[in-house]
Design a protein around this motif. Sequence first.
Motif, PDB file in Angstrom:
ATOM      1  N   THR A   4      26.386  65.256  57.873  1.00 45.34           N
ATOM      2  CA  THR A   4      27.671  64.577  57.663  1.00 45.34           C
ATOM      3  C   THR A   4      28.050  63.739  58.874  1.00 45.34           C
ATOM      4  N   ILE A  33      25.761  60.629  59.155  1.00 51.61           N
ATOM      5  CA  ILE A  33      26.085  59.593  58.175  1.00 51.61           C
ATOM      6  C   ILE A  33      27.392  58.879  58.549  1.00 51.61           C
ATOM      7  N   ILE A  34      28.384  59.649  59.000  1.00 48.98           N
ATOM      8  CA  ILE A  34      29.650  59.047  59.424  1.00 48.98           C
ATOM      9  C   ILE A  34      29.419  58.073  60.572  1.00 48.98           C
ATOM     10  N   SER A  35      28.573  58.468  61.525  1.00 45.59           N
ATOM     11  CA  SER A  35      28.268  57.595  62.664  1.00 45.59           C
ATOM     12  C   SER A  35      27.584  56.316  62.209  1.00 45.59           C
ATOM     13  N   TRP A  36      26.642  56.449  61.289  1.00 49.65           N
ATOM     14  CA  TRP A  36      25.941  55.258  60.782  1.00 49.65           C
ATOM     15  C   TRP A  36      26.882  54.319  60.038  1.00 49.65           C
ATOM     16  N   ILE A  37      27.818  54.889  59.296  1.00 53.91           N
ATOM     17  CA  ILE A  37      28.744  54.065  58.509  1.00 53.91           C
ATOM     18  C   ILE A  37      29.789  53.406  59.403  1.00 53.91           C
ATOM     19  N   LEU A  38      30.394  54.207  60.288  1.00 54.20           N
ATOM     20  CA  LEU A  38      31.481  53.685  61.116  1.00 54.20           C
ATOM     21  C   LEU A  38      30.991  52.901  62.325  1.00 54.20           C
TER      22      LEU A  38
END
Length: 360
Positions: free
Chosen positions: A32, A35-40
Amino acid sequence: MLVWLSEYLAQFYTPFSVFQYLTLRGIFSVITALIISWILGPIIINKLNHLQMGQAIREDGPQSHLSKAGTPTMGGVLILLAIFISSVLWADLSNRYVWLVLLTTLGFGIIGWVDDYRKVVEKNPTGLPARWKYFWQSVFGFSTAVALYFSAQSPAETELILPFLKDFALDLGPFYILFAYFVIVGTSNAVNLTDGLDGLAILPAVLVGGALGLIAYLTGNFQFAAYLHIPFISGAGELMIISAALCGAGLGFLWFNTYPAMVFMGDIGALALGAALGVIAIIVRQEFVLAIMGGVFVVETLSVIMQVASFKLTGKRIFRMAPLHHHYELKGWPEPRVIVRFWIITVVLVLIGLATLKIR
């Protein structure tokens, strides 16, 4: 949060009970946060570029660093967001240790944010004055130490243990507060001093954080703790979720911070990560193991202390430049070589630190 939801849904559909398992939640916490790091990441980097929050480069440093001027800093906000969102989703929010670690991390992150803001936005090269930075670090560090001491539910939570010694346990009593305070503040500043090259601080923080997560899991399990002759700390296993989130967030940030960096974490990330590692190590009673695994952070800090002391006492410098990574750069080592070799050293030190759990 999802622990409570899965517990409720398990009444109607039993497979939801699988989310009660700590190991599974730890895996999902890593994924999680990653993925958050990749998105943001791209969003935050573009926003920092738009706000012109570029890093100022020291003119007396290695000449190769001058090309980094203007690279957006304060990217540590990405790390903190990923850690907090993932931890809130997957951790048991009724656990006191979870909130102590998260609030301490937030507190040190705020100090770093103010320091970075003054440097980057207000164009103040000194940032937050050292005395005020240390004052607020002391406030948050001391508050956490006091909270841990007075909320302790067993003698093991305030005892000092040493690596390689099976039966050694020294009850620190009130001195626990002072000891915990120095570990938190010291680790925070050590990580901050190490954060001087692309990816140099973040991967060691990830490796140490992952190892502390494993130790937290073992410490919170009565059978494993008894087998390894380490203190059993009820509820400490839940810190595995935060450590996992730290690993995922760190790896996601490294995606953008690897050489040549697209973003720097700044003090907001370095101070917060160091504080988080320090608090987790204190809770699981492995402060000396933290010093072993985080040997790179320790040596970087000692290099600064030695450099300043030598110059004030003799007028001579021990190193070409401190912290230590700049010394090797000025000796002619390419930046990637310095970074990767420090990473390799950290891997070895983490393995040694984990070995101390069994060699008693």
